[in-house]
Design a protein around this motif. Structure first.
Motif, PDB file in Angstrom:
ATOM      1  N   GLU A 479     -56.729 -16.808 -52.121  1.00  0.00           N
ATOM      2  CA  GLU A 479     -56.552 -17.187 -53.263  1.00  0.00           C
ATOM      3  C   GLU A 479     -56.794 -18.473 -53.002  1.00  0.00           C
ATOM      4  OE1 GLU A 479     -55.657 -15.977 -56.835  1.00  0.00           O
ATOM      5  OE2 GLU A 479     -57.308 -14.597 -55.431  1.00  0.00           O
ATOM      6  N   PRO A 480     -58.249 -19.088 -53.835  1.00  0.00           N
ATOM      7  CA  PRO A 480     -58.310 -20.419 -53.651  1.00  0.00           C
ATOM      8  C   PRO A 480     -57.138 -21.042 -54.100  1.00  0.00           C
ATOM      9  CG  PRO A 480     -59.172 -19.967 -55.341  1.00  0.00           C
ATOM     10  CD  PRO A 480     -58.389 -18.445 -54.780  1.00  0.00           C
ATOM     11  N   GLY A 481     -57.087 -22.471 -53.149  1.00  0.00           N
ATOM     12  CA  GLY A 481     -56.704 -23.850 -53.782  1.00  0.00           C
ATOM     13  C   GLY A 481     -54.432 -23.456 -53.234  1.00  0.00           C
ATOM     14  N   VAL A 482     -54.647 -22.597 -52.381  1.00  0.00           N
ATOM     15  CA  VAL A 482     -52.857 -22.325 -52.388  1.00  0.00           C
ATOM     16  C   VAL A 482     -52.245 -22.547 -50.893  1.00  0.00           C
ATOM     17  CG1 VAL A 482     -51.073 -20.411 -51.996  1.00  0.00           C
ATOM     18  CG2 VAL A 482     -52.806 -19.512 -53.223  1.00  0.00           C
ATOM     19  N   LYS A 483     -51.434 -23.569 -51.060  1.00  0.00           N
ATOM     20  CA  LYS A 483     -51.086 -24.560 -49.438  1.00  0.00           C
ATOM     21  C   LYS A 483     -49.491 -23.960 -49.054  1.00  0.00           C
ATOM     22  CE  LYS A 483     -50.885 -29.033 -48.205  1.00  0.00           C
ATOM     23  NZ  LYS A 483     -51.949 -29.354 -47.277  1.00  0.00           N
ATOM     24  N   TYR A 484     -49.924 -23.570 -48.106  1.00  0.00           N
ATOM     25  CA  TYR A 484     -49.023 -23.303 -47.341  1.00  0.00           C
ATOM     26  C   TYR A 484     -48.339 -23.945 -45.997  1.00  0.00           C
ATOM     27  CZ  TYR A 484     -51.127 -18.492 -47.959  1.00  0.00           C
ATOM     28  OH  TYR A 484     -51.777 -17.502 -49.127  1.00  0.00           O
ATOM     29  N   ILE A 485     -46.850 -24.322 -45.995  1.00  0.00           N
ATOM     30  CA  ILE A 485     -46.102 -25.045 -45.512  1.00  0.00           C
ATOM     31  C   ILE A 485     -45.292 -24.712 -45.114  1.00  0.00           C
ATOM     32  CG2 ILE A 485     -45.028 -27.591 -46.387  1.00  0.00           C
ATOM     33  CD1 ILE A 485     -46.165 -27.084 -48.927  1.00  0.00           C
ATOM     34  N   LYS A 486     -44.919 -25.506 -43.683  1.00  0.00           N
ATOM     35  CA  LYS A 486     -44.150 -25.395 -42.666  1.00  0.00           C
ATOM     36  C   LYS A 486     -42.996 -26.104 -42.648  1.00  0.00           C
ATOM     37  CE  LYS A 486     -44.634 -20.976 -39.655  1.00  0.00           C
ATOM     38  NZ  LYS A 486     -44.172 -20.861 -37.952  1.00  0.00           N
ATOM     39  N   ALA A 487     -41.724 -26.426 -43.122  1.00  0.00           N
ATOM     40  CA  ALA A 487     -40.884 -28.187 -43.033  1.00  0.00           C
ATOM     41  C   ALA A 487     -39.677 -26.735 -41.863  1.00  0.00           C
ATOM     42  CB  ALA A 487     -40.400 -28.003 -44.356  1.00  0.00           C
ATOM     43  N   ASN A 488     -40.117 -27.673 -40.597  1.00  0.00           N
ATOM     44  CA  ASN A 488     -38.929 -27.993 -40.077  1.00  0.00           C
ATOM     45  C   ASN A 488     -37.944 -27.901 -39.841  1.00  0.00           C
ATOM     46  OD1 ASN A 488     -41.078 -26.512 -38.058  1.00  0.00           O
ATOM     47  ND2 ASN A 488     -41.626 -29.060 -37.540  1.00  0.00           N
ATOM     48  N   SER A 489     -36.735 -27.509 -39.387  1.00  0.00           N
ATOM     49  CA  SER A 489     -35.721 -27.888 -39.836  1.00  0.00           C
ATOM     50  C   SER A 489     -35.155 -28.956 -39.148  1.00  0.00           C
ATOM     51  CB  SER A 489     -34.467 -26.162 -39.037  1.00  0.00           C
ATOM     52  OG  SER A 489     -32.722 -27.335 -38.868  1.00  0.00           O
ATOM     53  N   PRO A 490     -33.668 -29.382 -39.713  1.00  0.00           N
ATOM     54  CA  PRO A 490     -33.748 -31.340 -38.979  1.00  0.00           C
ATOM     55  C   PRO A 490     -32.172 -30.592 -37.871  1.00  0.00           C
ATOM     56  CG  PRO A 490     -32.451 -30.222 -41.166  1.00  0.00           C
ATOM     57  CD  PRO A 490     -33.127 -29.558 -40.993  1.00  0.00           C
ATOM     58  N   PHE A 491     -32.354 -29.204 -37.895  1.00  0.00           N
ATOM     59  CA  PHE A 491     -31.293 -29.191 -36.607  1.00  0.00           C
ATOM     60  C   PHE A 491     -31.683 -29.851 -35.229  1.00  0.00           C
ATOM     61  CE2 PHE A 491     -29.203 -25.369 -39.191  1.00  0.00           C
ATOM     62  CZ  PHE A 491     -28.903 -26.083 -39.669  1.00  0.00           C
ATOM     63  N   ASP A 492     -31.387 -29.905 -34.354  1.00  0.00           N
ATOM     64  CA  ASP A 492     -30.569 -30.013 -32.521  1.00  0.00           C
ATOM     65  C   ASP A 492     -31.160 -29.061 -31.797  1.00  0.00           C
ATOM     66  OD1 ASP A 492     -31.592 -31.114 -30.427  1.00  0.00           O
ATOM     67  OD2 ASP A 492     -29.615 -32.456 -30.189  1.00  0.00           O
ATOM     68  N   TYR A 493     -31.414 -28.109 -32.645  1.00  0.00           N
ATOM     69  CA  TYR A 493     -31.929 -26.556 -32.119  1.00  0.00           C
ATOM     70  C   TYR A 493     -31.537 -26.805 -29.974  1.00  0.00           C
ATOM     71  CZ  TYR A 493     -33.104 -24.169 -36.261  1.00  0.00           C
ATOM     72  OH  TYR A 493     -33.037 -23.776 -37.182  1.00  0.00           O
ATOM     73  N   PRO A 494     -32.072 -27.411 -28.651  1.00  0.00           N
ATOM     74  CA  PRO A 494     -31.370 -27.049 -28.073  1.00  0.00           C
ATOM     75  C   PRO A 494     -30.536 -27.415 -27.283  1.00  0.00           C
ATOM     76  CG  PRO A 494     -33.854 -27.762 -28.215  1.00  0.00           C
ATOM     77  CD  PRO A 494     -33.154 -28.621 -29.630  1.00  0.00           C
ATOM     78  N   ASN A 495     -30.357 -28.840 -28.145  1.00  0.00           N
ATOM     79  CA  ASN A 495     -28.608 -28.629 -27.960  1.00  0.00           C
ATOM     80  C   ASN A 495     -27.174 -28.167 -28.592  1.00  0.00           C
ATOM     81  OD1 ASN A 495     -29.105 -30.662 -26.143  1.00  0.00           O
ATOM     82  ND2 ASN A 495     -30.041 -32.073 -27.092  1.00  0.00           N
ATOM     83  N   GLN A 496     -27.318 -27.841 -29.516  1.00  0.00           N
ATOM     84  CA  GLN A 496     -26.711 -26.823 -30.694  1.00  0.00           C
ATOM     85  C   GLN A 496     -26.611 -25.144 -29.733  1.00  0.00           C
ATOM     86  OE1 GLN A 496     -28.035 -28.449 -34.564  1.00  0.00           O
ATOM     87  NE2 GLN A 496     -26.776 -27.666 -35.074  1.00  0.00           N
ATOM     88  N   ALA A 497     -27.254 -25.136 -29.836  1.00  0.00           N
ATOM     89  CA  ALA A 497     -27.337 -23.467 -29.317  1.00  0.00           C
ATOM     90  C   ALA A 497     -28.439 -23.258 -28.678  1.00  0.00           C
ATOM     91  CB  ALA A 497     -27.541 -22.793 -30.618  1.00  0.00           C
TER      92      ALA A 497
END
Length: 689
Positions: A479-497
């Protein structure tokens, strides 16, 4: 395009919220979402197709982001903002917390409300009638198989008293106690009997709620209500599509809910029985209607119902004699959805007859409704008849939908069709089922090409690094015009888990894996902390529970008590300084919020592959194969990858959370698809033994 004035409004609104939200700090990903949603809905990417698909990781603040961007734009463009969710929990969060806060502190003047389907509201006329001893007995309703108990009658009296004294607004969800289904089925609003143009119904809670809806700027609904509106053509329950911006939250559920909504099913002998009852009922109804036209419609209804019944008896005989190879679940699926010609011939006749019956009964129903409005028939006489005819209309609609599909040949949209054999004490029956395999075309035609704009968001919309699977399922591919967006989490993954993949001696495909799982699980459980163990099947979970309990492990198990009481017990153990072990299946991997010390140790027993055992899943796989594809790689793996992300998402709910995830499935390392799945997970610190 976004005007300077609108940009200024969005910035000011954002600042007002930031100043009043405790613990707020700017998030790059959230600011990015606000800008992208605003640009999309303003038509900066495509003039007519204003749609964006957003995958926003946990902690991004997506609901605040779409409120900050979509609401100022909707108010400026004089559009309604419709927020559709899949779960009650998110609806409650929006209605009780986020929208009230936003209204108080954003500086924007707007009204919002929760919109429910009419079946969630009481029909006051039905409620009064159910307690009126002089009125026609409600036992004539097909839904009421036995008289109400003393407790159920008391419930009716309590409901009526509370409503009359303005202590209850008339919706099922706001009643403090449980209303038994048997009671609610008698008094619930329905589209056929409870009509606003009838004086006895125009003050019913549902109609008052719909009048109130017109004054609202923001409407919170669920996906089922959205689809109910689309099925009616759009703009019939909800505001007009081209006058509305839609936010589809928890959008990963939409394709499957659409598929379920588009399916149809009916028994053979059961249908023959209720069609016989319809013949008797229609005569009773015709005697009450004042209009002479009712007599003619009653004759047409009788002819059509008799024709349908005659053909259904032929189908019954065909199925009784057919040499179908039923599986262990007494189910037989038609390959590629192709029904034998002996059935398609009869399907066309039944489809035509049920459509004729539906039209005749609908005209009789409308005639009686008009008689009541004109004062020619008393409401207490008409209401039970309108309620019952409404039930028959719904059944005829479902019946026609099924047989129209079974009569179709050379259709462009693939369907799954199957028969389930039903065995009763003194007789047997056949349940015929139909379900479209792909529903993207439906959403494309009915929603995406008609609405003013749409934002689809969820924490899990991509699979294996792309949005391809979701875009195809939801009708947005190419479909024309559809915008796909990935918004990363603010978590500090390597240090949290830490994500731990230990060496295991057994593969999940091994027959002895369940016993092996029970033997190694204690190694990874922490008796002093909060543990959640997710299983891919109830059977495997129960098997492991029995073995561990025999070794004196105390375990909270999904299904042994309600979800709420299960989580309360879990939190109570942690609050009192004890550890807790909670076992659950895939349904606990989504929407479960256990922040902080309520979850520090997450164990996933195996990759959550779905076993394609249902007729729909089998038909999907068959369709992909017929096109030269690999159903395991194109359906099973992407679905499992999304579920794995959801499962891992249970651990970290806030930026201050920390913990450990252990996956007891080495296929994430040894298989090529496993490594691709591993790469779709957040960047936890990895410990691969």
């Amino acid at each position: 395009m976004l005007s300077d004035a609108l940009k200024k409004t969005i910035r000011q609104t954002h600042q007002h919220i930031a100043d009043n939200l405790e613990g707020y700090h700017p998030r790059t990903s959230q600011n990015y979402l606000v800008a992208e949603i605003a640009k999309t809905l303003a038509g900066e990417y495509h003039k007519s197709q204003r749609i964006c698909v957003i995958e926003a990781g946990t902690g991004t603040g997506k609901s605040l982001a779409y409120c900050l961007s979509a609401l100022p734009l909707a108010l400026a463009k004089k559009k309604k903002l419709i927020i559709s969710t899949a779960t009650v929990a998110l609806q409650e969060q929006l209605i009780e917390k986020e929208l009230p806060f936003f209204k108080e502190h954003s500086g924007l003047d707007f009204k919002f409300d929760l919109v429910k389907g009419r079946q969630r509201y009481v029909c006051v006329q039905k409620l009064n009638a159910a307690l009126n001893e002089d009125m026609v007995q409600v036992s004539m309703l097909p839904t009421l198989s036995s008289p109400l108990s003393d407790m159920e009658q008391k419930c009716l009296r309590d409901l009526q008293s509370a409503y009359q004294n303005k202590k209850w607004q008339g919706d099922r969800d706001s009643w403090a106690d449980t209303i038994p289904d048997k009671v609610w089925n008698i008094i619930a609003c329905d589209k056929h009997a409870c009509q606003r143009q009838m004086k006895s119904h125009h003050l019913c809670p549902f109609h008052l709620a719909r009048q109130k809806m017109a004054q609202m700027d923001v409407l919170v609904i669920n996906h089922a209500l959205l689809l109910a509106d689309l099925e009616l053509g759009g703009g019939k329950i909800l505001p007009e599509l081209d006058e509305s911006f839609y936010v589809i939250d928890e959008a990963h559920h939409l394709p499957h809910i659409t598929r379920d909504f588009s399916s149809a099913a009916a028994t053979i002998k059961g249908t023959i029985d209720w069609l016989d009852k319809l013949l008797k009922f229609s005569g009773k109804m015709a005697n009450v209607i004042v209009s002479q036209k009712a007599i003619g419609q009653n004759f047409k209804l009788n002819d059509a119902a008799n024709d349908a019944n005659k053909d259904l008896r032929v189908v019954r005989d065909i199925l009784d004699k057919a040499d179908f190879n039923y599986n262990d679940d007494d189910t037989f699926r038609f390959e590629h959805g192709v029904v034998p010609e002996s059935l398609t011939d009869k399907a066309k006749d039944i489809s035509d007859a049920t459509l004729d019956a539906l039209r005749a009964l609908s005209k009789m129903h409308d005639a009686l409704t008009l008689d009541v409005s004109d004062g020619d028939v008393k409401p207490y006489l008409a209401d039970p008849l309108l309620t019952e005819s409404g039930l028959y209309i719904n059944r005829l609609e479902q019946l026609n939908k099924l047989w129209f599909s079974y009569a179709s040949k050379g259709e462009s949209t693939p369907h799954a069709r199957w028969i389930k054999r039903l065995e009763y004490k003194h007789h047997h029956d056949h349940l015929l089922c139909d379900c479209p395999i792909e529903v993207g075309y439906y959403l494309k035609d009915k929603l995406w090409q008609e609405c003013a704009g749409a934002v689809l968001c969820s924490a899990t919309l991509s699979a294996m690094g792309t949005f391809d699977h979701f875009s195809k399922e939801s009708g947005l591919r190419n479909e024309p015009g559809v915008k796909y967006i990935k918004a990363n989490s603010p978590f500090d993954y390597p240090n949290q888990a830490t994500l731990h993949l230990p060496v295991t001696e057994k593969d999940p495909t091994d027959k002895t894996f369940s016993d092996y799982l029970a033997s190694i699980l204690p190694t990874y459980l922490n008796k002093e902390a909060a543990n959640l163990v997710l299983f891919a099947s109830y059977w495997q979970m129960d098997h492991v529970v029995k073995i561990l309990r025999a070794n004196h492990w105390k375990i909270l198990v999904q299904g042994e008590q309600s979800r709420d009481s299960l989580l309360k017990a879990h939190k109570s153990h942690i609050d009192s300084g004890k550890g807790s072990v909670l076992f659950g299946t895939q349904s606990l991997s989504e929407g479960l919020d256990l922040p902080g010390h309520y979850l520090e140790n997450l164990i996933i027993t195996k990759i959550p592959f779905a076993v394609p055992t249902s007729p729909i899943e089998e038909a999907q796989a068959e369709f992909v194969q017929s096109k030269g594809g690999n159903p395991f790689l194109s359906i099973t793996v992407p679905d499992a990858a999304k579920k794995l992300v959801q499962s891992c998402g249970r651990l970290l709910r806030k930026e201050s959370d920390s913990g450990r995830i252990t996956v007891l499935d080495r296929r994430l390392v040894t298989k090529r698809y496993g490594k691709a799945m591993l790469d779709t997970l957040p960047p936890f610190k990895r410990q691969i033994d």
